[in-house]
Design a protein around this motif. Structure first.
Motif, PDB file in Angstrom:
ATOM      1  N   SER A   1       0.774  -1.115  -0.177  1.00 30.86           N
ATOM      2  CA  SER A   1       0.387  -0.227   0.160  1.00 30.86           C
ATOM      3  C   SER A   1       0.809   0.764   0.099  1.00 30.86           C
ATOM      4  CB  SER A   1      -0.877  -0.287   1.509  1.00 30.86           C
ATOM      5  OG  SER A   1      -0.060   0.609   1.931  1.00 30.86           O
ATOM      6  N   LYS A   2       0.079   2.690   0.040  1.00 31.15           N
ATOM      7  CA  LYS A   2       1.145   3.397  -0.926  1.00 31.15           C
ATOM      8  C   LYS A   2       1.129   4.005   0.908  1.00 31.15           C
ATOM      9  CE  LYS A   2       0.097   8.272   0.515  1.00 31.15           C
ATOM     10  NZ  LYS A   2       0.607   8.956   1.208  1.00 31.15           N
TER      11      LYS A   2
ATOM     12  N   ALA B   1       6.871   9.967   0.650  1.00 26.47           N
ATOM     13  CA  ALA B   1       5.836  10.512   0.095  1.00 26.47           C
ATOM     14  C   ALA B   1       5.814  11.627   1.050  1.00 26.47           C
ATOM     15  CB  ALA B   1       3.935   9.417   0.550  1.00 26.47           C
ATOM     16  N   ASP B   2       6.016  11.946   2.132  1.00 27.37           N
ATOM     17  CA  ASP B   2       5.644  13.173   3.255  1.00 27.37           C
ATOM     18  C   ASP B   2       6.779  14.094   2.891  1.00 27.37           C
ATOM     19  OD1 ASP B   2       3.227  12.570   4.572  1.00 27.37           O
ATOM     20  OD2 ASP B   2       4.870  11.737   6.112  1.00 27.37           O
ATOM     21  N   VAL B   3       7.849  13.521   2.089  1.00 24.88           N
ATOM     22  CA  VAL B   3       9.050  14.241   2.111  1.00 24.88           C
ATOM     23  C   VAL B   3       8.759  15.090   0.571  1.00 24.88           C
ATOM     24  CG1 VAL B   3      11.331  14.415   1.150  1.00 24.88           C
ATOM     25  CG2 VAL B   3      10.920  13.088   3.457  1.00 24.88           C
ATOM     26  N   LEU B   4       7.550  14.606  -0.480  1.00 27.26           N
ATOM     27  CA  LEU B   4       8.139  14.150  -1.469  1.00 27.26           C
ATOM     28  C   LEU B   4       6.873  15.620  -1.512  1.00 27.26           C
ATOM     29  CD1 LEU B   4       7.909  11.219  -3.909  1.00 27.26           C
ATOM     30  CD2 LEU B   4       9.281  12.908  -3.881  1.00 27.26           C
ATOM     31  N   ARG B   5       5.514  15.182  -0.793  1.00 28.90           N
ATOM     32  CA  ARG B   5       5.041  16.287  -1.122  1.00 28.90           C
ATOM     33  C   ARG B   5       5.244  17.767  -0.350  1.00 28.90           C
ATOM     34  NH1 ARG B   5       1.406  13.308   2.330  1.00 28.90           N
ATOM     35  NH2 ARG B   5       1.017  12.099   1.070  1.00 28.90           N
TER      36      ARG B   5
ATOM     37  N   THR C   1      -3.148   9.347   4.318  1.00 31.93           N
ATOM     38  CA  THR C   1      -4.386   8.361   4.937  1.00 31.93           C
ATOM     39  C   THR C   1      -4.679   7.881   3.250  1.00 31.93           C
ATOM     40  OG1 THR C   1      -6.158   9.854   4.844  1.00 31.93           O
ATOM     41  CG2 THR C   1      -4.495   9.373   6.373  1.00 31.93           C
ATOM     42  N   GLN C   2      -4.740   8.374   2.100  1.00 39.02           N
ATOM     43  CA  GLN C   2      -5.267   8.035   1.041  1.00 39.02           C
ATOM     44  C   GLN C   2      -4.403   6.620   0.402  1.00 39.02           C
ATOM     45  OE1 GLN C   2      -5.377  11.036  -2.002  1.00 39.02           O
ATOM     46  NE2 GLN C   2      -7.481  10.331  -3.109  1.00 39.02           N
ATOM     47  N   GLU C   3      -4.669   5.526   0.220  1.00 34.15           N
ATOM     48  CA  GLU C   3      -4.372   4.212  -0.347  1.00 34.15           C
ATOM     49  C   GLU C   3      -3.701   4.532  -1.994  1.00 34.15           C
ATOM     50  OE1 GLU C   3      -3.718   1.637   0.856  1.00 34.15           O
ATOM     51  OE2 GLU C   3      -4.339   2.345   2.462  1.00 34.15           O
ATOM     52  N   CYS C   4      -2.234   4.167  -2.431  1.00 33.16           N
ATOM     53  CA  CYS C   4      -1.625   4.745  -3.835  1.00 33.16           C
ATOM     54  C   CYS C   4      -2.371   4.070  -5.070  1.00 33.16           C
ATOM     55  CB  CYS C   4      -0.079   3.369  -3.347  1.00 33.16           C
ATOM     56  SG  CYS C   4       0.514   4.161  -4.988  1.00 33.16           S
ATOM     57  N   SER C   5      -3.052   2.739  -4.766  1.00 31.69           N
ATOM     58  CA  SER C   5      -3.635   1.701  -5.734  1.00 31.69           C
ATOM     59  C   SER C   5      -4.748   2.223  -5.984  1.00 31.69           C
ATOM     60  CB  SER C   5      -4.380   0.493  -5.418  1.00 31.69           C
ATOM     61  OG  SER C   5      -5.151   0.862  -4.189  1.00 31.69           O
TER      62      SER C   5
END
Length: 133
Positions: free
Chosen positions: A81-82, A89-93, A119-123
């Motif tokens: 999962s994401k 993801a936090d660093v990129l965001r 909290t959003q799922e990657c897929s």
């Protein structure tokens, strides 16, 4: 690979340590890393922590690596999962000052990834550009 992991339960920690201490070229080979993740031969949480530090340190190559791993593991093959890559993801965001080049990055996936809520799922959230090979 699965049989090897079952025979040697300490192997994931050993391989993770070896991978994270290896040269930049080897540790950022997304095909190898994805295969190791698929068979639980490296610890995803430690990879996430290390890769989130590589992004500011190595810039575009690290971003490309992280996006490729997330695309493969979370979107295309869907075995993680994401949330497995929450730190990356936090660093990129949050990294607005990173040296981004629209020619060298999988832009569509990166933009969507950085826009996702934690909290959003990657897929469910990331849509890969279908024109990208």
């Amino acid at each position: 690979l699965d049989a090897i992991r079952k025979e040697h339960p300490g192997l994931p920690a050993l391989l993770t340590s070896w991978l994270l201490k290896s040269s930049n070229d080897w540790r950022m080979c997304s095909d190898v890393v994805c295969a190791l993740l698929r068979y639980d031969l490296i610890l995803c949480s430690e990879l996430d922590a290390a890769a989130s530090k590589w992004i500011p340190e190595f810039g575009v190559p690290a971003i490309e690596f992280v996006v490729e791993v997330i695309e493969t593991c979370c979107i295309k093959q869907r075995f993680l999962s994401k949330q497995s890559f929450r730190l990356c993801a936090d660093v990129l965001r949050n990294a607005r000052s990173l040296p981004l080049s629209s020619d060298s990055l999988p832009h569509e996936a990166l933009v969507t990834l950085t826009a996702m809520s934690p909290t959003q799922e990657c897929s469910e959230a990331v849509r890969v550009d279908p024109s990208r090979p």
